[in-house]
Design a protein around this motif. Structure first.
Motif, PDB file in Angstrom:
ATOM      1  N   THR A  99       0.839  -1.265  -0.017  1.00 34.91           N
ATOM      2  CA  THR A  99      -0.095  -0.083  -0.042  1.00 34.91           C
ATOM      3  C   THR A  99       0.826   1.357   0.103  1.00 34.91           C
ATOM      4  N   THR A 100       0.671   2.074  -1.042  1.00 35.86           N
ATOM      5  CA  THR A 100       1.419   3.382  -1.038  1.00 35.86           C
ATOM      6  C   THR A 100       0.378   4.511  -1.187  1.00 35.86           C
ATOM      7  N   SER A 101       1.023   5.584  -0.360  1.00 30.47           N
ATOM      8  CA  SER A 101       0.264   6.992  -0.357  1.00 30.47           C
ATOM      9  C   SER A 101       1.027   7.911  -1.028  1.00 30.47           C
ATOM     10  N   ASN A 154      -3.551   2.062  -6.423  1.00 28.88           N
ATOM     11  CA  ASN A 154      -2.288   1.688  -5.590  1.00 28.88           C
ATOM     12  C   ASN A 154      -1.279   1.068  -6.220  1.00 28.88           C
ATOM     13  N   GLN A 207      -7.290  -0.979  -5.927  1.00 31.36           N
ATOM     14  CA  GLN A 207      -6.054  -1.772  -6.333  1.00 31.36           C
ATOM     15  C   GLN A 207      -5.415  -1.280  -7.418  1.00 31.36           C
ATOM     16  N   TRP A 250       2.329   2.759  -6.191  1.00 31.71           N
ATOM     17  CA  TRP A 250       3.505   1.930  -5.869  1.00 31.71           C
ATOM     18  C   TRP A 250       4.524   1.644  -7.180  1.00 31.71           C
TER      19      TRP A 250
END
Length: 333
Positions: free
Chosen positions: A95-97, A289, A286, A293
């Motif tokens: 998971t990347t913000s 994300n 997804q 990512w």
């Protein structure tokens, strides 16, 4: 036209508006050709400065033999030369913000997926402004010329706008040529395509060609096994992650250096194509994300290999052969 599933980075849809920067993955090895790269013109058996024989690698590149390129690089890696080849084979999506992208150094991360209209707008403003100015001057002509010429000149803008609305692809060649007037254009192209090249090499995907020519910018990745998975719609999550990282490398390279990314449209189109061909299917969230990512991962590789990336940019700008580019990656410190 085949409809594309819409994904996004943040709240912006992944879509394709132009193909100025292209990321290609060819389905199979093309017929063997007799073409010889520039690096082989001076010697039939190229040798690295450290004494390693690169003839097998050069031969495989010239034959467009992806398996041969892999085998040659694997052997050179075992012998101690191709140390960068496939040095980052293990990717683990998480998971990347957007905050992580900003912290890494990506400028304006929230707008990465918004297609830029800078070049298109500049072209249209120039056409409208130039024709308008000429029309005003033509109005000073004597007699009927002062009446008809301004209308004829002014209609050029209307024709351009009409073509852009009905078939925008027809204007891309003109817009691409006009874009060269921007001082950062060539540097952007080199940074963008060198990023695709470098990240693919570090991950372990063979590169067999590239181009920085206006309107034809691309890096050719040829992997028969991956191509079969793509065309059969059976890409697994591991391979999807690898391709996503390479596809987003150009966008990441621009994002690290410029406030506004220009060449992301075709890269996002490629990523969407890979997503559509993967199994199991992933949700919109997804997909968002995965995009974030992949940008983060490729940007991290580029930052950690900044010197190599810059050296590769310089080599590609000088039209170095693929073999010479690989040598640049392996020898740049």
């Amino acid at each position: 036209m085949t409809a594309l599933t819409v994904s996004s980075l943040g709240n912006t849809p992944i879509a394709s508006f132009n193909r100025r920067f292209r990321f290609r993955l060819h389905p199979r090895n093309p017929p063997i050709q007799a073409a010889v790269s520039p690096s082989s013109s001076s010697s039939s058996s190229p040798t690295a400065s450290s004494g390693f024989d690169l003839s097998s690698l050069e031969s495989a590149i010239n034959k467009k033999d992806s398996n041969g390129v892999k085998e040659a690089l694997d052997k050179l890696s075992e012998e101690g030369w191709a140390k960068k080849w496939s040095s980052q084979p293990y990717l683990s999506r998480r998971t990347t913000s957007l905050r992580e992208l900003t912290t890494l150094g990506i400028k304006n991360a929230e707008t990465l997926a918004i297609p830029s209209v800078r070049n298109d707008a500049a072209f249209l403003f120039t056409v409208v402004g130039t024709t308008g100015f000429i029309a005003v001057l033509a109005g000073q002509l004597p007699g009927d010329w002062g009446f008809f010429v301004p209308y004829l000149v002014g209609s050029i803008s209307l024709v351009v706008l009409a073509v852009g609305s009905v078939s925008p692809g027809l204007l891309q060649a003109a817009i691409s040529g006009f874009s060269t007037f921007f001082p950062d254009y060539q540097e952007r192209i080199a940074a963008h395509e060198a990023a695709h090249f470098l990240v693919a090499y570090l991950i372990g995907l063979p590169i067999l060609g590239y181009s920085l020519d206006i309107g034809k910018e691309h890096v050719n990745l040829i992997d028969e096994r991956l191509a079969k998975l793509i065309y059969s719609g059976k890409l697994d999550s591991k391979e999807l992650d690898r391709l996503a990282a390479v596809a987003m490398a150009g966008l990441a390279a621009e994002g690290l250096k410029y406030d506004k990314v220009i060449g992301q449209s075709a890269d996002l189109f490629s990523l969407q194509r890979f997503i559509n061909r993967s199994q199991p299917k992933i949700s919109n969230e997804q997909q968002q994300n995965l995009t974030r990512w992949a940008v983060l991962y490729s940007a991290s590789l580029l930052k950690n290999n900044k010197t190599i990336h810059e050296a590769l940019m310089a080599a590609m700008s000088k039209n170095a052969s693929v073999l010479e580019c690989i040598q640049t990656i392996e020898t740049a410190s």
